[in-house]
Design an enzyme around this catalytic site. Structure first.
Site, mmCIF file in Angstrom:
data_model
loop_
_atom_site.group_PDB
_atom_site.id
_atom_site.type_symbol
_atom_site.label_atom_id
_atom_site.label_comp_id
_atom_site.label_asym_id
_atom_site.label_seq_id
_atom_site.Cartn_x
_atom_site.Cartn_y
_atom_site.Cartn_z
ATOM 1 N N GLY A 1 -11.182 26.393 49.387
ATOM 2 C CA GLY A 1 -11.838 27.406 50.228
ATOM 3 C C GLY A 1 -12.066 26.880 51.634
ATOM 4 O O GLY A 1 -11.829 27.582 52.634
ATOM 5 N N LYS B 1 3.494 30.035 37.372
ATOM 6 C CA LYS B 1 2.686 28.862 37.752
ATOM 7 C C LYS B 1 1.785 28.448 36.574
ATOM 8 O O LYS B 1 1.570 27.263 36.316
ATOM 9 C CB LYS B 1 1.837 29.158 38.990
ATOM 10 C CG LYS B 1 1.004 27.933 39.369
ATOM 11 C CD LYS B 1 0.439 27.924 40.751
ATOM 12 C CE LYS B 1 -0.197 26.594 41.082
ATOM 13 N NZ LYS B 1 -1.192 26.685 42.144
ATOM 14 N N GLY C 1 -16.778 30.378 47.856
ATOM 15 C CA GLY C 1 -16.380 29.138 47.191
ATOM 16 C C GLY C 1 -15.733 28.232 48.223
ATOM 17 O O GLY C 1 -14.513 28.217 48.391
ATOM 18 N N SER D 1 -4.740 15.591 36.545
ATOM 19 C CA SER D 1 -4.729 17.044 36.753
ATOM 20 C C SER D 1 -6.143 17.503 37.118
ATOM 21 O O SER D 1 -7.119 16.780 36.875
ATOM 22 C CB SER D 1 -4.299 17.749 35.470
ATOM 23 O OG SER D 1 -5.316 17.613 34.494
ATOM 24 N N SER D 2 -6.252 18.717 37.674
ATOM 25 C CA SER D 2 -7.581 19.209 38.049
ATOM 26 C C SER D 2 -8.478 19.329 36.808
ATOM 27 O O SER D 2 -9.672 19.040 36.864
ATOM 28 C CB SER D 2 -7.478 20.550 38.769
ATOM 29 O OG SER D 2 -6.853 21.490 37.935
HETATM 30 P P1 NAD Z 1 -13.728 23.125 44.090
HETATM 31 O O1 NAD Z 1 -14.511 22.756 42.881
HETATM 32 O O2 NAD Z 1 -13.414 22.069 45.109
HETATM 33 O O3 NAD Z 1 -14.458 24.309 44.871
HETATM 34 C C1 NAD Z 1 -15.097 25.376 44.239
HETATM 35 C C2 NAD Z 1 -16.349 25.683 45.034
HETATM 36 O O4 NAD Z 1 -16.925 26.875 44.496
HETATM 37 C C3 NAD Z 1 -17.424 24.600 44.970
HETATM 38 O O5 NAD Z 1 -17.767 24.178 46.276
HETATM 39 C C4 NAD Z 1 -18.599 25.298 44.280
HETATM 40 O O6 NAD Z 1 -19.884 24.871 44.738
HETATM 41 C C5 NAD Z 1 -18.337 26.738 44.640
HETATM 42 N N1 NAD Z 1 -19.030 27.725 43.792
HETATM 43 C C6 NAD Z 1 -19.317 27.662 42.469
HETATM 44 N N2 NAD Z 1 -19.945 28.790 42.083
HETATM 45 C C7 NAD Z 1 -20.042 29.583 43.175
HETATM 46 C C8 NAD Z 1 -20.582 30.868 43.410
HETATM 47 N N3 NAD Z 1 -21.141 31.574 42.421
HETATM 48 N N4 NAD Z 1 -20.523 31.376 44.649
HETATM 49 C C9 NAD Z 1 -19.963 30.651 45.670
HETATM 50 N N5 NAD Z 1 -19.446 29.423 45.516
HETATM 51 C C10 NAD Z 1 -19.481 28.896 44.279
HETATM 52 O O7 NAD Z 1 -12.384 23.799 43.551
HETATM 53 P P2 NAD Z 1 -10.959 23.866 44.276
HETATM 54 O O8 NAD Z 1 -10.208 22.621 43.977
HETATM 55 O O9 NAD Z 1 -11.146 24.317 45.665
HETATM 56 O O10 NAD Z 1 -10.261 25.016 43.407
HETATM 57 C C11 NAD Z 1 -10.556 26.391 43.589
HETATM 58 C C12 NAD Z 1 -9.464 27.193 42.847
HETATM 59 O O11 NAD Z 1 -8.186 26.924 43.460
HETATM 60 C C13 NAD Z 1 -9.295 26.819 41.380
HETATM 61 O O12 NAD Z 1 -8.922 27.945 40.629
HETATM 62 C C14 NAD Z 1 -8.141 25.806 41.396
HETATM 63 O O13 NAD Z 1 -7.451 25.719 40.165
HETATM 64 C C15 NAD Z 1 -7.276 26.438 42.471
HETATM 65 N N6 NAD Z 1 -6.357 25.513 43.147
HETATM 66 C C16 NAD Z 1 -6.783 24.283 43.560
HETATM 67 C C17 NAD Z 1 -5.894 23.452 44.225
HETATM 68 C C18 NAD Z 1 -6.333 22.107 44.754
HETATM 69 O O14 NAD Z 1 -5.471 21.347 45.243
HETATM 70 N N7 NAD Z 1 -7.611 21.758 44.767
HETATM 71 C C19 NAD Z 1 -4.577 23.889 44.475
HETATM 72 C C20 NAD Z 1 -4.182 25.169 44.057
HETATM 73 C C21 NAD Z 1 -5.092 25.977 43.395
#
Ligand code: NAD
Length: 303
Positions: free
Chosen positions: A12, A185, A7, A254-255
């Protein structure tokens, strides 16, 4: 240490990029071909405080290219945790570990369906990241990262990961009872995410009306009872803390709000939905969380 990130979206890519810069061998895996192609072509571009830098990092849409990793970090959104966990189970070496810092409850349990639970490290992070374009992210905020073993008692595993992350500039603390950290959280997301997703407002606008503040308070107080009923300690001033977070992040959607805006599946099942599921098991009633969950699921059914 060889690290695979499953991801490679905003978070990621951020974590993978920082770990690669610190000298770890990192692979990014994502099913989003455009993102992987951009990273392979131009490197990963990380913007922070108006400056941008490029990180060279291996990226693929084919997990077979990666072979086994010492650490697999799952960073998909929670509706995609199951397929990501399948990949993580294949990538993790026999002595390896899987880390999840995703928001919500239930991700580690899903990963435990394919990975031995004493090899799972879970936690929370206050770092924030935004996807700007394929291959380009913004490091939007920094803060503490807290991890612990999901089931196993051997904190050495978590210590090892914390050391690697801290060296990469991701200050990481290890705790004995990580469930408590994740629940505390979750209470923030329970209060802010569904309300903003359903109404289209920004986080700070929750505070504008007494009736909306009361709704946040009712959702959080229900979730606090569910948390306490599991023997997990909750801070007395949690509702006040959630108000403070809504104020501090006042200008943000929010997300979950952004997911609804972009007609993407939300993390509702891992947030308010998780409160509902666990309350049912404990024989508790959580009508506000049930309603918020039902409304968000109704909305996303239309996408
Ligand atoms: P995002 O949507 O930017 O990234 C998720 C990625 O996962 C996408 O690129 C998508 O293509 C990929 N994906 C989907 N299915 C997949 C699979 N089967 N195999 C591999 N990749 C796959 O999301 P994000 O903002 O990076 O958030 C990820 C997690 O982190 C969530 O749980 C979110 O709540 C948490 N989080 C996010 C933040 C933030 O600031 N963005 C902060 C803290 C926690």
């Amino acid at each position: 240490m060889k690290i695979a990130v499953v991801g490679a979206g905003a978070m990621g890519s951020l974590f993978g990029g920082l770990l690669a810069e610190s000298g770890a061998e990192v692979w990014l895996f994502d099913i989003w071909a455009e993102q992987i192609a951009a990273i392979n072509q131009n490197g990963l571009n990380i913007e922070k405080d108006g400056h941008s830098r490029r990180v060279h990092i291996k990226a693929t849409t084919d997990p077979d290219h990666i072979e086994k990793a010492d650490l697999v970090i799952v960073f998909v959104k929670s509706p995609q945790t199951r397929p990501a966990a399948d990949i993580a189970g294949k990538l993790v070496g026999s002595e390896g570990l899987v880390l999840t810092l995703q928001n919500g409850m239930g991700n580690a349990d899903i990963i435990a369906e394919t990975v031995a639970d004493d090899r799972i490290v879970a936690g929370t992070t206050s770092h924030g990241a935004t996807l700007l374009a394929p291959g380009r992210i913004r490091h939007a905020g920094t803060g503490a990262t807290i991890i612990g073993m999901w089931a196993g008692k051997n904190l050495d595993h978590a210590d090892r990961i914390a050391c690697v992350m801290t060296q990469a500039g991701i200050e990481t603390e290890v705790v004995q009872n990580v469930q408590s950290v994740i629940w505390n959280k979750l209470l923030i997301n329970v209060g802010i995410n569904a309300i903003t997703a359903l109404t289209g407002i920004k986080n700070g606008q929750i505070l504008d009306l007494e009736i909306t503040r009361n709704l946040l308070q009712a959702a959080v107080e229900e979730a606090m009872s569910v948390t306490r009923a599991q023997g997990i300690q909750v801070d007395e001033d949690t509702v006040e803390h959630v108000f403070q977070v809504a104020k501090a992040t006042g200008a943000n959607r929010s997300s979950m709000g952004q997911d609804v805006d972009n007609k993407r599946l939300t993390e509702i099942d891992a947030i308010n939905g998780a409160v509902v599921r666990i309350a049912e098991k404990l024989g508790l009633k959580v009508p506000v969380n049930l309603t918020l969950t039902a409304l968000v699921k109704t909305l996303q059914h239309l996408f």
